[in-house]
Design a protein around this motif. Structure first.
Motif, mmCIF file in Angstrom:
data_model
loop_
_atom_site.group_PDB
_atom_site.id
_atom_site.type_symbol
_atom_site.label_atom_id
_atom_site.label_comp_id
_atom_site.label_asym_id
_atom_site.label_seq_id
_atom_site.Cartn_x
_atom_site.Cartn_y
_atom_site.Cartn_z
ATOM 1 N N THR A 1 0.713 -25.986 -29.558
ATOM 2 C CA THR A 1 0.392 -26.445 -28.202
ATOM 3 C C THR A 1 0.907 -27.864 -27.989
ATOM 4 O O THR A 1 1.436 -28.192 -26.918
ATOM 5 N N ALA A 2 0.768 -28.694 -29.011
ATOM 6 C CA ALA A 2 1.321 -30.047 -28.934
ATOM 7 C C ALA A 2 2.838 -29.990 -28.835
ATOM 8 O O ALA A 2 3.453 -30.716 -28.047
ATOM 9 N N ALA A 3 3.459 -29.116 -29.629
ATOM 10 C CA ALA A 3 4.919 -28.975 -29.582
ATOM 11 C C ALA A 3 5.366 -28.494 -28.209
ATOM 12 O O ALA A 3 6.408 -28.929 -27.696
ATOM 13 N N ALA A 4 4.600 -27.589 -27.606
ATOM 14 C CA ALA A 4 4.947 -27.091 -26.273
ATOM 15 C C ALA A 4 4.916 -28.219 -25.245
ATOM 16 O O ALA A 4 5.823 -28.356 -24.417
ATOM 17 N N PHE A 5 3.877 -29.043 -25.302
ATOM 18 C CA PHE A 5 3.762 -30.161 -24.365
ATOM 19 C C PHE A 5 4.936 -31.128 -24.525
ATOM 20 O O PHE A 5 5.559 -31.548 -23.542
ATOM 21 N N ALA B 1 4.660 -30.601 -17.173
ATOM 22 C CA ALA B 1 3.717 -29.739 -17.887
ATOM 23 C C ALA B 1 2.469 -29.501 -17.051
ATOM 24 O O ALA B 1 1.888 -30.436 -16.502
ATOM 25 N N MET B 2 2.081 -28.232 -16.952
ATOM 26 C CA MET B 2 0.839 -27.873 -16.254
ATOM 27 C C MET B 2 -0.127 -27.261 -17.280
ATOM 28 O O MET B 2 -0.018 -26.088 -17.614
ATOM 29 N N PRO B 3 -1.069 -28.049 -17.804
ATOM 30 C CA PRO B 3 -2.038 -27.492 -18.755
ATOM 31 C C PRO B 3 -2.956 -26.503 -18.059
ATOM 32 O O PRO B 3 -3.467 -26.777 -16.966
ATOM 33 N N LEU B 4 -3.179 -25.353 -18.698
ATOM 34 C CA LEU B 4 -4.051 -24.317 -18.161
ATOM 35 C C LEU B 4 -5.105 -23.989 -19.206
ATOM 36 O O LEU B 4 -4.770 -23.589 -20.324
ATOM 37 N N PHE B 5 -6.369 -24.159 -18.867
ATOM 38 C CA PHE B 5 -7.462 -23.882 -19.796
ATOM 39 C C PHE B 5 -7.347 -22.454 -20.318
ATOM 40 O O PHE B 5 -7.194 -21.498 -19.543
ATOM 41 N N SER B 6 -7.429 -22.306 -21.643
ATOM 42 C CA SER B 6 -7.207 -20.991 -22.250
ATOM 43 C C SER B 6 -8.288 -19.979 -21.893
ATOM 44 O O SER B 6 -8.121 -18.787 -22.128
ATOM 45 N N GLY B 7 -9.393 -20.446 -21.299
ATOM 46 C CA GLY B 7 -10.446 -19.532 -20.881
ATOM 47 C C GLY B 7 -10.321 -19.053 -19.438
ATOM 48 O O GLY B 7 -11.114 -18.235 -18.969
#
Length: 239
Positions: free
Chosen positions: A149-153, A163-169
């Motif tokens: 996830t860090a590598a993706a960011f 980057a658009m973070p999306l809560f995994s829930g």
């Protein structure tokens, strides 16, 4: 309770980062530093940027421009930089130092050095660029907390994408709303992830959400849980 419960020793104070900064700017006390910073914020941020060794591809001409009013500041005018330049590239001389120490819900542990995080970031960034993603494109990150996830960011930032973070829930509707509002061109996700001891599929959530996001062209899937997930030809690729 009144007063302080802990006072730093002289040794602690001498080794503190702010003490080192005071010496670098030739000021005798923290109080004088705060006073000077309040009176001249341009001086303060210019001094701090130089002290921290923050790198720029193109140096800024002026650190702070308030010509449009204090409510519309412009920072590092004329300069160009990148998060990856300062968080990864800068640490090339510390390649073997731990960058990520991770433990999963199931007790699995993994660690990456700066070199390993940088290598994974570069590989993913190259893959995203190969899909045609470029600076300014919105990329969703729908992943649990993983080293990847860090590598993706960082990979998204390396290309100058957003980057658009999306809560995994989040469910499909919440994901679709956000991706559509951002006009996302791609999303990075996983096949699934353990949650409260049970495997939970995440790729199907993206499949459902994608039906409401006309701008979405690419779905990048990390094999995490070993689930057999459907892949749409021409849109979906594995990490």
């Amino acid at each position: 309770m009144t007063g302080y419960v802990w006072h730093p020793t002289e040794e602690f104070r001498a080794a503190a980062n702010w003490t080192s900064f005071l010496r670098a700017v030739d000021l005798p006390s923290y109080e004088e530093l705060t006073a000077k910073a309040s009176a001249d914020p341009e001086w303060f941020w210019n001094a701090l940027i130089r002290y921290l060794g923050f790198r720029f591809y193109r140096p800024y001409e002026r650190v702070l421009d308030l010509s449009e009013g204090i409510e519309f500041p412009r920072w590092c005018v004329g300069g160009t930089t990148n998060l990856v330049l300062n968080c990864l590239d800068k640490h090339g001389d510390a390649a073997t130092r731990p960058a990520i120490v991770w433990e999963g819900e199931d007790g699995e542990g993994r660690g990456w050095t700066y070199a390993e995080l940088n290598a994974e970031t570069c590989r993913l960034a190259a893959g995203l660029a190969g899909l045609g993603l470029a600076a300014g494109d919105m990329v969703g990150i729908y992943m649990p907390m993983l080293p990847e996830t860090a590598a993706a960011f960082f990979a998204v930032a390396k290309l100058g994408c957003i980057a658009m973070p999306l809560f995994s829930g989040f469910g499909a509707a919440a994901v679709a709303t956000r991706l559509a509002d951002g006009e996302a061109k791609a999303v990075i996700t996983v096949d699934g992830s353990p949650r409260r001891g049970k495997p939970v599929a995440m790729k199907p959530v993206i499949d459902e959400a994608a039906a409401s996001v006309p701008t979405l062209r690419h779905v990048v899937v990390l094999r995490r849980a070993g689930m057999d997930v459907p892949m749409q030809n021409g849109r979906d690729v594995f990490w």
